[in-house]
Design a protein around this motif. Structure first.
Motif, mmCIF file in Angstrom:
data_model
loop_
_atom_site.group_PDB
_atom_site.id
_atom_site.type_symbol
_atom_site.label_atom_id
_atom_site.label_comp_id
_atom_site.label_asym_id
_atom_site.label_seq_id
_atom_site.Cartn_x
_atom_site.Cartn_y
_atom_site.Cartn_z
ATOM 1 N N TYR A 57 83.096 35.578 -52.911
ATOM 2 C CA TYR A 57 84.165 34.965 -52.102
ATOM 3 C C TYR A 57 84.556 33.827 -53.068
ATOM 4 O O TYR A 57 86.028 33.744 -52.980
ATOM 5 C CB TYR A 57 83.443 34.555 -50.837
ATOM 6 C CG TYR A 57 84.540 33.677 -49.977
ATOM 7 C CD1 TYR A 57 85.627 34.189 -49.452
ATOM 8 C CD2 TYR A 57 84.418 32.317 -50.105
ATOM 9 C CE1 TYR A 57 86.468 33.489 -48.796
ATOM 10 C CE2 TYR A 57 85.313 31.426 -48.996
ATOM 11 C CZ TYR A 57 86.245 32.169 -48.585
ATOM 12 O OH TYR A 57 87.151 31.445 -47.898
ATOM 13 N N ILE A 58 83.968 33.082 -53.627
ATOM 14 C CA ILE A 58 84.399 31.962 -54.193
ATOM 15 C C ILE A 58 85.122 32.539 -55.634
ATOM 16 O O ILE A 58 86.326 32.190 -56.131
ATOM 17 C CB ILE A 58 83.454 30.920 -54.724
ATOM 18 C CG1 ILE A 58 82.759 30.316 -53.452
ATOM 19 C CG2 ILE A 58 83.980 29.790 -55.839
ATOM 20 C CD1 ILE A 58 83.834 29.671 -52.641
ATOM 21 N N ASP A 59 84.409 33.398 -56.456
ATOM 22 C CA ASP A 59 84.945 33.618 -57.859
ATOM 23 C C ASP A 59 86.298 34.681 -57.497
ATOM 24 O O ASP A 59 87.224 34.562 -58.205
ATOM 25 C CB ASP A 59 84.140 34.353 -58.468
ATOM 26 C CG ASP A 59 82.659 33.509 -58.705
ATOM 27 O OD1 ASP A 59 82.860 32.260 -58.886
ATOM 28 O OD2 ASP A 59 81.745 33.812 -59.103
ATOM 29 N N ASP A 60 86.103 35.651 -56.875
ATOM 30 C CA ASP A 60 87.091 36.745 -56.413
ATOM 31 C C ASP A 60 88.345 36.426 -55.600
ATOM 32 O O ASP A 60 89.266 37.260 -55.804
ATOM 33 C CB ASP A 60 86.323 37.963 -56.113
ATOM 34 C CG ASP A 60 85.363 38.536 -57.312
ATOM 35 O OD1 ASP A 60 85.579 38.014 -58.553
ATOM 36 O OD2 ASP A 60 84.337 39.111 -57.059
ATOM 37 N N GLN A 323 89.612 31.096 -44.331
ATOM 38 C CA GLN A 323 88.439 31.240 -43.294
ATOM 39 C C GLN A 323 88.273 32.469 -42.846
ATOM 40 O O GLN A 323 87.448 32.654 -42.579
ATOM 41 C CB GLN A 323 88.694 29.992 -42.386
ATOM 42 C CG GLN A 323 88.458 28.619 -42.774
ATOM 43 C CD GLN A 323 87.166 28.048 -42.634
ATOM 44 O OE1 GLN A 323 86.661 28.312 -41.465
ATOM 45 N NE2 GLN A 323 86.532 27.660 -43.649
ATOM 46 N N LEU A 324 89.535 33.115 -42.464
ATOM 47 C CA LEU A 324 89.533 34.677 -41.898
ATOM 48 C C LEU A 324 88.516 35.474 -42.848
ATOM 49 O O LEU A 324 87.862 36.302 -42.109
ATOM 50 C CB LEU A 324 90.974 35.026 -41.679
ATOM 51 C CG LEU A 324 90.934 36.389 -41.058
ATOM 52 C CD1 LEU A 324 90.675 36.377 -39.896
ATOM 53 C CD2 LEU A 324 92.561 37.023 -41.330
ATOM 54 N N VAL A 325 89.008 35.422 -44.188
ATOM 55 C CA VAL A 325 88.142 36.045 -45.041
ATOM 56 C C VAL A 325 86.891 35.718 -45.234
ATOM 57 O O VAL A 325 86.010 36.740 -45.671
ATOM 58 C CB VAL A 325 89.093 36.393 -46.251
ATOM 59 C CG1 VAL A 325 88.224 36.853 -47.402
ATOM 60 C CG2 VAL A 325 90.493 36.808 -46.212
ATOM 61 N N LYS A 326 86.617 34.799 -45.296
ATOM 62 C CA LYS A 326 85.269 34.046 -45.083
ATOM 63 C C LYS A 326 84.345 34.938 -44.100
ATOM 64 O O LYS A 326 83.109 35.206 -44.233
ATOM 65 C CB LYS A 326 85.189 32.554 -45.260
ATOM 66 C CG LYS A 326 83.895 31.957 -45.275
ATOM 67 C CD LYS A 326 83.791 30.502 -45.571
ATOM 68 C CE LYS A 326 84.393 29.763 -44.383
ATOM 69 N NZ LYS A 326 83.386 29.733 -43.454
ATOM 70 N N TYR A 331 82.897 39.616 -47.974
ATOM 71 C CA TYR A 331 82.038 38.794 -48.905
ATOM 72 C C TYR A 331 80.865 38.031 -47.990
ATOM 73 O O TYR A 331 79.811 38.151 -48.631
ATOM 74 C CB TYR A 331 83.033 37.678 -49.346
ATOM 75 C CG TYR A 331 84.286 38.182 -50.267
ATOM 76 C CD1 TYR A 331 84.081 38.610 -51.433
ATOM 77 C CD2 TYR A 331 85.668 38.375 -49.538
ATOM 78 C CE1 TYR A 331 85.179 38.906 -52.427
ATOM 79 C CE2 TYR A 331 86.595 38.965 -50.522
ATOM 80 C CZ TYR A 331 86.510 38.935 -51.727
ATOM 81 O OH TYR A 331 87.565 39.466 -52.558
ATOM 82 N N TRP A 332 81.253 37.241 -47.121
ATOM 83 C CA TRP A 332 80.220 36.348 -46.717
ATOM 84 C C TRP A 332 79.771 36.706 -45.102
ATOM 85 O O TRP A 332 78.744 36.656 -44.768
ATOM 86 C CB TRP A 332 80.893 34.846 -46.939
ATOM 87 C CG TRP A 332 79.856 33.882 -46.679
ATOM 88 C CD1 TRP A 332 78.843 33.792 -46.069
ATOM 89 C CD2 TRP A 332 80.224 32.651 -46.985
ATOM 90 N NE1 TRP A 332 78.075 32.738 -46.017
ATOM 91 C CE2 TRP A 332 79.064 31.638 -46.759
ATOM 92 C CE3 TRP A 332 81.275 31.796 -47.699
ATOM 93 C CZ2 TRP A 332 79.042 30.376 -46.979
ATOM 94 C CZ3 TRP A 332 81.203 30.615 -47.946
ATOM 95 C CH2 TRP A 332 80.124 29.900 -47.523
ATOM 96 N N GLY A 333 80.798 36.778 -44.208
ATOM 97 C CA GLY A 333 80.585 36.640 -43.051
ATOM 98 C C GLY A 333 80.112 35.416 -42.164
ATOM 99 O O GLY A 333 79.671 35.347 -41.101
ATOM 100 N N ASP A 334 80.733 34.366 -42.808
ATOM 101 C CA ASP A 334 80.262 32.917 -42.447
ATOM 102 C C ASP A 334 81.312 32.368 -41.116
ATOM 103 O O ASP A 334 82.476 32.560 -41.267
ATOM 104 C CB ASP A 334 80.542 32.004 -43.502
ATOM 105 C CG ASP A 334 79.983 30.717 -43.340
ATOM 106 O OD1 ASP A 334 78.969 30.539 -42.696
ATOM 107 O OD2 ASP A 334 80.994 29.645 -43.396
ATOM 108 N N GLY A 335 80.843 32.007 -40.118
ATOM 109 C CA GLY A 335 81.680 31.655 -38.918
ATOM 110 C C GLY A 335 82.648 30.678 -39.297
ATOM 111 O O GLY A 335 82.293 29.605 -40.084
#
Length: 391
Positions: A57-60, A323-326, A331-335
């Protein structure tokens, strides 16, 4: 020769004096000026690096956006949080005003320790425009420690377990039922050591089962609690003689089928692992009788070499798009840490359209069972007293 020695000594003294007089760079007066100042620079993000999806998520995703939008290079440095807190502490003691870290991913007792040692800069709320979109409750405190504008909420998650439905026919519904389940399925469950954030949290859930909110007023864990934990150990993986040192190691045990359950903060985290063929395809969520809600944060060290670059990075990380992609499964699924009611209609709809994944828990059930975390004193007590279980 004498003249050359005098000249060399003068140069050396000048160099040493210059190094000793390095002053910490200050934030620019406005975000617009910070963005201009940061152009062409590199910003160093220090963070835990044990998850492939988070790193990607961070790199790409984030790094290319940051470069395109602000002409800022992102350098992700993988490090255990406690280690970069230790590095900042050493910088503080040495009066090193220009360090190497621009932004840290931080929460819990690491934040408390950094706050008490004066390792972080304040004033983030007024300097990062997207901070106005944050959920005010999530932003207010960090595991019982008031944030006081020293960090900004990056994500908001809850603690759940995930299990392999192909192997677990009748999953337990409470923490007490997990104990009974391990009696019938010895060796198929464990949790990380309590030096690990997730392992410590698992034990705190057991404490809440016994003490509820009382432990916040009187941090006294009775011997009988640790005796019960020790009695339970023979039914765990490796008969409780050893425990995974990290959540990453527990996930590996789950992925390989050695244990049939894993756990963690982030109710959506398993979706990407299943999609990528790491977790079993029958992985499902398991919400027990209570679930600690946890927020994680971003902060800027006192001696950040590129504080304006830090502001630009945090602005990007708190954007509705990032935040939506996160929060999505790719990538992550983080709320999200954002208050969706503060977003425009299009952004709100985009979050709502994320839908439900196969491994996601029931949202209403999760909210109903949400509890606040204990304060840092309980976290410390668990870390100090859990050794009784392993003796």
């Amino acid at each position: 020769m004498k003249k050359w020695r005098v000249l060399l000594a003068t140069v050396m003294l000048t160099f040493v004096a210059a190094c000793g007089n390095d002053q910490a760079a200050e934030f620019s007066d406005s975000f617009e000026k910070a963005a201009t100042t940061a152009e062409g620079s590199t910003v160093n993000l220090y963070m835990w690096g044990g998850d492939v999806g988070i790193n990607s998520y961070i790199d790409d995703y984030v790094a290319p956006r940051l470069k395109k939008s602000y002409d800022v290079e992102l350098n992700r440095v993988a490090m255990v949080t406690a280690e970069f807190i230790r590095q900042l502490s050493l910088d503080k003691k040495a009066d090193r005003q220009v360090g190497t870290i621009d932004v840290v991913w931080i929460n819990g007792d690491n934040f408390r320790n950094a706050k008490e040692a004066g390792l972080l800069r304040d004033g983030l709320m007024e300097r990062v425009p997207n901070a106005t979109l944050l959920n005010e409750t999530a932003q207010q405190s960090d595991a019982g420690t008031p944030t006081e504008d020293l960090e900004l909420a990056w994500g908001n998650v809850q603690f759940i377990l995930h299990y392999d439905a192909a192997k677990v026919d009748n999953p337990p519904k409470s923490f007490e039922e997990i104990r009974r389940w391990t009696e019938d399925n010895p060796g198929r469950f464990t949790y990380p050591e309590v030096t690990d954030f997730t392992g410590n949290a698992f034990v705190r859930h057991l404490l809440y089962e016994r003490y509820g909110d009382e432990l916040n007023q009187n941090v006294t864990i009775e011997d009988s609690f640790w005796d019960d934990m020790k009695t339970w150990s023979p039914n765990l993986w490796k008969e409780g003689q050893t425990y995974p040192k990290t959540l990453e190691q527990l996930d590996q045990l789950y992925a390989s089928g050695d244990v049939w359950m894993t756990m963690g903060f982030n109710e959506r985290r398993a979706e990407g692992e299943v999609m990528n063929g790491i977790f079993p395809k029958e992985t499902r969520a398991l919400v027990l009788d209570h679930s600690i809600a946890s927020t994680h944060f971003l902060a800027v060290p006192f001696n950040a070499p590129n504080p304006d670059g830090a502001l630009v990075l945090i602005q990007e990380l708190l954007s509705p798009e990032a935040q939506l992609v996160k929060q999505g499964p790719e990538y992550w699924g983080d709320g999200t840490s954002l208050d969706l009611t503060k977003l425009d209609a299009d952004d709100q709809n985009a979050f709502e359209e994320l839908g439900d994944g196969m491994t996601y828990p029931d949202t209403e059930q999760l909210q109903e069972r949400s509890i606040p975390d204990y304060g840092p004193d309980v976290i410390d007590a668990v870390r100090e007293e859990w050794s009784r279980v392993t003796k």
